[in-house]
Design a protein around this motif. Sequence first.
Motif, short mmCIF file in Angstrom:
data_model
loop_
_atom_site.label_atom_id
_atom_site.label_comp_id
_atom_site.label_asym_id
_atom_site.label_seq_id
_atom_site.Cartn_x
_atom_site.Cartn_y
_atom_site.Cartn_z
N ASP A 44 16.27 50.08 -87.84
CA ASP A 44 15.27 50.64 -88.78
C ASP A 44 15.67 52.05 -89.17
O ASP A 44 15.24 53.00 -88.57
CB ASP A 44 13.90 50.60 -88.11
N GLU A 48 10.94 57.78 -95.44
CA GLU A 48 10.17 56.55 -95.31
C GLU A 48 9.28 56.61 -94.09
O GLU A 48 8.15 56.14 -94.12
CB GLU A 48 11.11 55.34 -95.22
N ASP A 59 15.07 45.72 -94.35
CA ASP A 59 14.32 46.61 -93.46
C ASP A 59 13.26 45.80 -92.73
O ASP A 59 12.20 46.31 -92.39
CB ASP A 59 13.70 47.75 -94.29
N THR A 60 13.55 44.51 -92.56
CA THR A 60 12.62 43.60 -91.86
C THR A 60 13.42 42.82 -90.82
O THR A 60 14.53 43.21 -90.49
CB THR A 60 11.96 42.63 -92.87
N SER A 63 4.71 47.25 -93.17
CA SER A 63 4.49 47.66 -94.56
C SER A 63 5.72 48.35 -95.12
O SER A 63 6.35 49.16 -94.45
CB SER A 63 3.30 48.63 -94.63
N HIS A 114 10.60 51.85 -83.64
CA HIS A 114 9.58 52.88 -83.39
C HIS A 114 9.34 53.11 -81.89
O HIS A 114 8.54 53.97 -81.54
CB HIS A 114 8.24 52.55 -84.07
N1 BES Z 1 11.00 48.87 -91.45
C1 BES Z 1 9.61 49.18 -91.34
C2 BES Z 1 8.72 48.13 -91.97
C3 BES Z 1 8.61 46.94 -91.08
C4 BES Z 1 7.86 47.02 -89.94
C5 BES Z 1 9.28 45.79 -91.37
C6 BES Z 1 7.79 45.95 -89.09
C7 BES Z 1 9.23 44.73 -90.52
C8 BES Z 1 8.49 44.81 -89.37
C9 BES Z 1 9.35 50.53 -91.98
O1 BES Z 1 10.34 51.47 -91.65
C10 BES Z 1 8.06 51.05 -91.41
O2 BES Z 1 8.05 51.47 -90.29
N2 BES Z 1 7.01 51.02 -92.21
C11 BES Z 1 5.77 51.64 -91.85
C12 BES Z 1 5.14 51.99 -93.17
C13 BES Z 1 3.98 52.90 -93.08
C14 BES Z 1 4.32 54.22 -92.44
C15 BES Z 1 3.43 53.13 -94.48
C16 BES Z 1 4.91 50.68 -91.08
O3 BES Z 1 4.90 49.47 -91.33
O4 BES Z 1 4.25 51.15 -90.15
#
Ligand code: BES
Length: 457
Positions: free
Chosen positions: A118, A152, A179-180, A398, A426
């Motif tokens: 990620d 991001e 990114d998934t 998201s 994360h």
């Molecule tokens: N890559 C992720 C999105 C994602 C999360 C894809 C889980 C597949 C599975 C992206 O970097 C992310 O962390 N997005 C945040 C967006 C938010 C801060 C608006 C998320 O989903 O928490």
Amino acid sequence: MDNIEAYLDANRLRNQDDLFELLRMASVSTDSQYQADVQRAGQWVADQFRSLGFMTEIVETKGHPIVYAETPPVQGAPIVLVYGHYDVQPPDPLDEWVTPPFEPTIRDGNVYARGATDDKGQMLTHIKSAQAWMETEGSLPLQIKYVIEGEEECGSSNLDPFLQQYEDRLEADIAVISDTSQFAKGQPAITYGLKGIVYFELYLEGPKQDLHSGTFGGAVSNPVNALTQMLGKLVDKNGRIQIPGFYEDVVELEQREREQFAALPFSEDEFKSKLGIEDVHGEQGYTTLERRWARPTCDLNGIWGGYQGEGAKTVLPARAGAKFSCRLVPNQDPDKVRDSIQKMLEELLPPGLKMEVIHHHGAPGVVVSLDSPYMSAAAEAIGKGFGTKPVFIREGGSIPVVTAFRELLGIDTLLLGWGLDDDNTHGPNEKFSLDDYYRGTKASAHLWQEISKIIRG
Ligand code: BES
Ligand code: MN
Ligand code: MN
């Protein structure tokens, strides 16, 4: 494509070394302490493009720069817009990492580092695939425009202004984002739905300083009591969200989609044991995949207040706070949900407390059409890169830019995830499979070929 596959084979280790170089940069966008490393990571991405001879710009913003690159136009072929992010989440909790987060280390065929999946590793597959084309064929079969941002993980607040400013130059037929995740190890997937989000910080303040809970308790509002009472009203014990009007715009799952989810090889036992939980829990009447992919949710992300030290301390704390967020499904309006949460909190606030509510980034959920030549091209390319045809899934995370691409540029996005659900994004010990890095790059190289066969229109 044989040449290109042979090239990727021969350059497997070099492509890994390049990824490791990027992973050594601690590009944590949310924390200004890492500012220099965020800059370096952006520069590094730009240098990749420049070394391939692509027109490259580092676009300064109010925050971290956006790297924009373009390959030469190809008459008659579709234009692809690739989006990715070079920033990463903070690495904490640091002491839970087996090896340090910014010292990429290989274990069991995975590279462990913050950002491995990620999104540095996934994003890089679309650069390495272009490199393979350039260095074997001398050109690409279609035009690619790259938008690689550095904010991001902290809300992308400067992305929309950039998209607006560059609207004309960003003209494209389809967007591609890796990114998934795949559905499971050995089972690649195309994601056709994402959740949206609303995010809150809530602060309560009571007496001007901490009080003796015996002398004053019961006569004065306790901010921690109030906070837990208020937040406890968001979701009931059956997993139903209690925010007024919350479900009004939620589109029910269609029978056909429920059947498709149910047909996927998902093992709840495996899911539980991987997470270290005894049982699953969520909204009554829905399966685990339905809850994760297609039902709205509400989670506290953090909560604090009062005494946390050793032993007992009888105290009535002066303040308390929390962060919480709701994941939304398509057709729910983030602004409407936000307003109704704000109103609910105001009504629940007990006398004698001051409340501050901070609204963070919001984004609606999306589903993209499965019925397009681009989807078929992507499925074909993944089949060739991974040796297995993809399944079609949704996702609880998201990626707000997908909606922006649709609204601003009028294009859909192919969400081609090379990660795995257990990649620890994360969290501590984030990882990315080096086989998937390689296969993803191969699939990406095939994708350019497959999409180039589509007649624009
Ligand atoms: N890559 C992720 C999105 C994602 C999360 C894809 C889980 C597949 C599975 C992206 O970097 C992310 O962390 N997005 C945040 C967006 C938010 C801060 C608006 C998320 O989903 O928490
Ligand atoms: Mn990401
Ligand atoms: Mn992320």
